[in-house]
Design a protein around this motif. Structure first.
Motif, PDB file in Angstrom:
ATOM      1  N   VAL A   5       0.849  -1.185   0.000  1.00  0.00           N
ATOM      2  CA  VAL A   5       0.000   0.000   0.000  1.00  0.00           C
ATOM      3  C   VAL A   5       0.889   1.240   0.000  1.00  0.00           C
ATOM      4  CG1 VAL A   5      -1.763   1.300   1.243  1.00  0.00           C
ATOM      5  CG2 VAL A   5      -1.848  -1.209   1.223  1.00  0.00           C
ATOM      6  N   LYS A   6       0.766   2.051  -1.044  1.00  0.00           N
ATOM      7  CA  LYS A   6       1.570   3.271  -1.170  1.00  0.00           C
ATOM      8  C   LYS A   6       0.826   4.443  -0.520  1.00  0.00           C
ATOM      9  CE  LYS A   6       1.719   3.121  -5.632  1.00  0.00           C
ATOM     10  NZ  LYS A   6       2.049   3.526  -7.030  1.00  0.00           N
ATOM     11  N   VAL A   7       1.525   5.161   0.363  1.00  0.00           N
ATOM     12  CA  VAL A   7       0.885   6.229   1.135  1.00  0.00           C
ATOM     13  C   VAL A   7       1.617   7.555   0.949  1.00  0.00           C
ATOM     14  CG1 VAL A   7       0.145   6.973   3.436  1.00  0.00           C
ATOM     15  CG2 VAL A   7       0.143   4.538   2.862  1.00  0.00           C
ATOM     16  N   LEU A   8       0.854   8.629   0.817  1.00  0.00           N
ATOM     17  CA  LEU A   8       1.383   9.985   0.854  1.00  0.00           C
ATOM     18  C   LEU A   8       0.985  10.603   2.189  1.00  0.00           C
ATOM     19  CD1 LEU A   8       2.544  12.655  -0.333  1.00  0.00           C
ATOM     20  CD2 LEU A   8       0.276  13.075  -1.306  1.00  0.00           C
ATOM     21  N   VAL A   9       1.953  11.040   2.981  1.00  0.00           N
ATOM     22  CA  VAL A   9       1.714  11.637   4.293  1.00  0.00           C
ATOM     23  C   VAL A   9       1.810  13.158   4.169  1.00  0.00           C
ATOM     24  CG1 VAL A   9       2.606  11.905   6.642  1.00  0.00           C
ATOM     25  CG2 VAL A   9       2.551   9.638   5.564  1.00  0.00           C
ATOM     26  N   THR A  10       0.751  13.858   4.592  1.00  0.00           N
ATOM     27  CA  THR A  10       0.705  15.316   4.470  1.00  0.00           C
ATOM     28  C   THR A  10       0.501  15.963   5.831  1.00  0.00           C
ATOM     29  OG1 THR A  10      -0.403  14.970   2.336  1.00  0.00           O
ATOM     30  CG2 THR A  10      -0.323  17.216   3.189  1.00  0.00           C
ATOM     31  N   ASP A  11       1.455  16.797   6.246  1.00  0.00           N
ATOM     32  CA  ASP A  11       1.371  17.498   7.520  1.00  0.00           C
ATOM     33  C   ASP A  11       2.347  18.662   7.485  1.00  0.00           C
ATOM     34  OD1 ASP A  11       1.698  18.126  10.499  1.00  0.00           O
ATOM     35  OD2 ASP A  11       0.254  16.482  10.584  1.00  0.00           O
ATOM     36  N   ASP A  12       1.957  19.808   8.049  1.00  0.00           N
ATOM     37  CA  ASP A  12       2.856  20.961   8.004  1.00  0.00           C
ATOM     38  C   ASP A  12       4.008  20.853   9.000  1.00  0.00           C
ATOM     39  OD1 ASP A  12       1.097  21.266  10.144  1.00  0.00           O
ATOM     40  OD2 ASP A  12       1.180  23.450  10.079  1.00  0.00           O
ATOM     41  N   SER A  13       3.936  19.893   9.919  1.00  0.00           N
ATOM     42  CA  SER A  13       5.000  19.688  10.904  1.00  0.00           C
ATOM     43  C   SER A  13       5.983  18.619  10.416  1.00  0.00           C
ATOM     44  CB  SER A  13       4.405  19.256  12.247  1.00  0.00           C
ATOM     45  OG  SER A  13       5.386  18.668  13.076  1.00  0.00           O
ATOM     46  N   LEU A  14       7.253  18.969  10.339  1.00  0.00           N
ATOM     47  CA  LEU A  14       8.285  18.012   9.952  1.00  0.00           C
ATOM     48  C   LEU A  14       8.318  16.836  10.913  1.00  0.00           C
ATOM     49  CD1 LEU A  14      10.756  17.119   8.284  1.00  0.00           C
ATOM     50  CD2 LEU A  14      12.161  18.607   9.734  1.00  0.00           C
ATOM     51  N   PHE A  15       8.169  17.148  12.206  1.00  0.00           N
ATOM     52  CA  PHE A  15       8.167  16.084  13.218  1.00  0.00           C
ATOM     53  C   PHE A  15       7.022  15.105  12.976  1.00  0.00           C
ATOM     54  CE2 PHE A  15       6.276  14.558  17.200  1.00  0.00           C
ATOM     55  CZ  PHE A  15       7.323  13.784  17.683  1.00  0.00           C
ATOM     56  N   SER A  50       1.319   8.771  -7.445  1.00  0.00           N
ATOM     57  CA  SER A  50       0.111   7.932  -7.524  1.00  0.00           C
ATOM     58  C   SER A  50      -0.082   7.050  -6.286  1.00  0.00           C
ATOM     59  CB  SER A  50       0.177   7.039  -8.773  1.00  0.00           C
ATOM     60  OG  SER A  50       0.251   7.812  -9.940  1.00  0.00           O
ATOM     61  N   PRO A  51      -0.235   7.652  -5.105  1.00  0.00           N
ATOM     62  CA  PRO A  51      -0.421   6.860  -3.885  1.00  0.00           C
ATOM     63  C   PRO A  51      -1.775   6.152  -3.864  1.00  0.00           C
ATOM     64  CG  PRO A  51      -0.809   9.174  -3.432  1.00  0.00           C
ATOM     65  CD  PRO A  51      -0.300   9.101  -4.848  1.00  0.00           C
ATOM     66  N   LEU A  78      -9.320   9.672  -4.315  1.00  0.00           N
ATOM     67  CA  LEU A  78      -8.471   8.696  -3.630  1.00  0.00           C
ATOM     68  C   LEU A  78      -8.992   8.491  -2.220  1.00  0.00           C
ATOM     69  CD1 LEU A  78      -4.913  10.071  -4.559  1.00  0.00           C
ATOM     70  CD2 LEU A  78      -5.816   7.845  -5.244  1.00  0.00           C
ATOM     71  N   PRO A  79      -8.705   7.339  -1.610  1.00  0.00           N
ATOM     72  CA  PRO A  79      -9.033   7.163  -0.195  1.00  0.00           C
ATOM     73  C   PRO A  79      -8.184   8.110   0.654  1.00  0.00           C
ATOM     74  CG  PRO A  79      -8.665   5.049  -1.261  1.00  0.00           C
ATOM     75  CD  PRO A  79      -8.186   6.100  -2.209  1.00  0.00           C
ATOM     76  N   VAL A  80      -8.839   8.929   1.468  1.00  0.00           N
ATOM     77  CA  VAL A  80      -8.150   9.918   2.296  1.00  0.00           C
ATOM     78  C   VAL A  80      -8.511   9.718   3.757  1.00  0.00           C
ATOM     79  CG1 VAL A  80      -7.900  12.381   2.823  1.00  0.00           C
ATOM     80  CG2 VAL A  80      -8.070  11.625   0.442  1.00  0.00           C
TER      81      VAL A  80
END
Length: 353
Positions: A5-15, A50-51, A78-80
């Protein structure tokens, strides 16, 4: 062999991007193929990588989570999965995200930057894997919001207007907020039956869900309060983290909330609600099981039918369910009277009132 399963992680915090990625990459079936620090970057990386699943922070600069989600669902469904704070505004935005088409959400334990995110690690992994199995809606398939009267007008012709002692119980989980909106927005204000709803959701979020559904429905929708007298034509949503049962006292139905142990892993539990409805005498009962993972509600259905064979059991069809787990388990009991597409659930309920 299971597909990665390919995932794209989106968050404004680097941590947060780092810790979420580490959690997901630790699972042998998940690969974080890219990360993004805001919604605009996420849209670019969706085209590039293409996640299979995207995780979105709700609050981000440049392009926030809701705007990003709306863009994804319009142009490249896409599933979010949303990651949300448990603040009031965070809960409101999360409910909006569910309406826009997000599969599910995970509350951050302690705000935007949660040092204790490990508390939801297993839940995060489980929901990413689950989301990867969901077929996203087609482009531009989101319905434009109609007025309350437009939503319910077409159902009046099947509603007989009689005042009787019908009560309705609804159980749902993943995909439930959108399914509940479809049903409650379609019920005419003349609906006389009280409706009791268990939506698997943590504390703080059910209040926002109730407020949102109340604002778009002709019937009244509230988060249930312990000890309150039940009124006809009102929908009561079990508060997150509390079981909801219904009892008869001196001829009136009242709401009973409790923090007793989770029942088969759930609190609130659909089974607990259905059990309590099965004990009520001189009431016609309709029980509805909709989209969600697991088997919650199955034991309650068996008890409802055991105590009153005339109880009507409705299950959402596989075609319209985001996750067919709960409806499938209900159907497998052999006690379901109607299996219907989500768009026909309201008609089916009104047919039996």
């Amino acid at each position: 062999m299971n597909k990665m399963v390919k995932v794209l992680v989106t968050d404004d915090s680097l941590f947060m991007r780092k810790i979420i990625s580490d959690f997901l990459n630790a699972h042998p079936q998940i690969s974080v193929v890219a990360t993004a620090k805001n919604g605009q970057e996420a849209l670019e990386k969706i085209n590039e990588f293409s996640p299979d699943v995207v995780t979105l922070d709700v609050e981000m600069p440049v392009l926030d989570g809701l705007s990003t989600l709306e863009n994804i669902m319009t142009h490249n469904p896409l599933p979010v999965i949303m990651l949300s704070s448990t603040t009031e505004s965070g809960a409101v935005n999360t409910i909006k995200a569910m309406e826009l088409g997000a599969i599910d959400f995970i509350p951050k334990p302690s705000g935007s930057i949660s040092l204790d995110l490990y508390k939801v690690k297993e839940e995060l992994i489980e929901k990413v894997l689950l989301a990867s199995t969901v077929i996203p809606p087609k482009k531009n398939s989101q319905k434009t919001e109609r007025t309350k009267s437009e939503n319910s007008k077409k159902y009046l012709k099947v509603f007989n207007g009689k005042v009787d002692n019908t009560i309705i119980g609804i159980g749902t989980s993943t995909g439930g907020p959108r399914a509940l909106q479809e049903i409650l927005c379609s019920l005419p204000k003349q609906t006389v039956a009280p409706i009791f709803i268990v939506q698997h959701m943590p504390p703080h979020f059910t209040k926002s869900l109730a407020n949102r559904l109340n604002s778009v429905s002709e019937i009244t929708v509230v988060e249930a309060v312990h000890g309150q007298k039940v009124e006809k034509g009102t929908a009561y949503i079990a508060p997150g983290g509390l079981h909801m049962e219904v009892a008869e006292q001196f001829g009136d139905l009242t709401i009973q909330l409790s923090e007793t142990e989770p029942f088969k892993g759930h609190r609130p539990s659909v089974n607990k609600l259905f059990y309590s409805l099965s004990l009520l005498r001189n009431y016609k009962k309709i029980a509805v099981v909709m989209t969600g993972m697991g088997t919650d509600g199955t034991d309650g259905i068996l008890q409802l039918k055991k105590n009153d064979e005339s109880t009507v059991i409705i299950a959402e069809s596989e075609e319209s369910s985001v996750i067919f787990g709960m409806p499938k388990a209900a159907i497998q009991t052999g006690k379901v009277d109607e299996i219907v597409h989500l768009q026909h659930v309201t008609n089916t309920i009104l047919k039996y009132i």
